[in-house]
Design an enzyme around this catalytic site. Sequence first.
Site, short mmCIF file in Angstrom:
data_model
loop_
_atom_site.label_atom_id
_atom_site.label_comp_id
_atom_site.label_asym_id
_atom_site.label_seq_id
_atom_site.Cartn_x
_atom_site.Cartn_y
_atom_site.Cartn_z
N GLU A 85 5.74 -1.30 -5.52
CA GLU A 85 4.43 -0.31 -4.13
C GLU A 85 4.29 1.20 -4.59
OE1 GLU A 85 4.33 -1.19 -0.62
OE2 GLU A 85 4.22 -3.58 -0.72
N HIS A 142 1.60 -0.62 0.13
CA HIS A 142 0.64 0.18 -0.02
C HIS A 142 0.41 -0.32 -2.06
CE1 HIS A 142 3.43 2.80 0.45
NE2 HIS A 142 3.17 3.62 0.51
N LYS A 169 2.18 2.16 8.41
CA LYS A 169 1.39 3.15 7.44
C LYS A 169 0.33 2.24 6.63
CE LYS A 169 3.50 5.98 3.51
NZ LYS A 169 4.17 6.62 3.05
#
Length: 251
Positions: A85, A142, A169
């Site tokens: 990530e 991510h 997130k």
Amino acid sequence: MRTVTVEDVTIGEGLPKLIVPLVGQTSEELIKESEFISQLPCDIVEWRVDFYEKVLDFSIVSSFSKTIKKAIKKPLLITFRSKKEGGEKELPTEQYFQLYQEIIQNGQCDLLDIELFMPEKEVSETIALAHQKGIKVIMCNHEFHHTPSMEEILSRLQKMQDKNADICKLAVMPNTPEDVLTLLTATETMYREYADRPIITMSMGALGMVSRITGELTGSSATFGSAVKASAPGQIPIGELKEMIETLKLS
């Protein structure tokens, strides 16, 4: 929607909160960086422990977290970013959770970053342990090569809620202006229709830089700016970022 409060910072209300990464490799660099960041106009400091040269000695990491916390004089987020990530080092899954357990039990932090696609059992146990100690959890994902569809972005953020993260997130990489709009639209839709806790989203790189300053409009409750060195593509120096967000505030 519920908010998340760490010390005197409440995430999920008012303007997006400003987070600055600590990315020093040595203890000496980190102390200097911490003292510098303590004077900057940010709300939260993220220690990216995957940059730290002693990260494989978990007891040193947990002990040094107390030194950093004292130096920054702000809420502390601790993150080990895995290689897949975008992190600096690879750490076997078992050691990833051992590191976090050591930090939770013997270190000091206000928030802990846990990646979405880690094994479910270990994620659940680590979140429960963090909550027992009063530590809030940011769950993250991510994508460094593309921007998923709006439906997939919404699905991942909702999975984070289902796993009992305090803050959800997601960061993606745009390849076209349309990708940036997809991320912004998905964020606003998530915030308006599905979110029951704070969310943080960003479109990375120069193309996605606008997403770092539009959180109040779309519902993203925090944004990351750089101090000494950026920890992700497209981070804006924290002073400029604060000025932009203040200029664009809605009220």
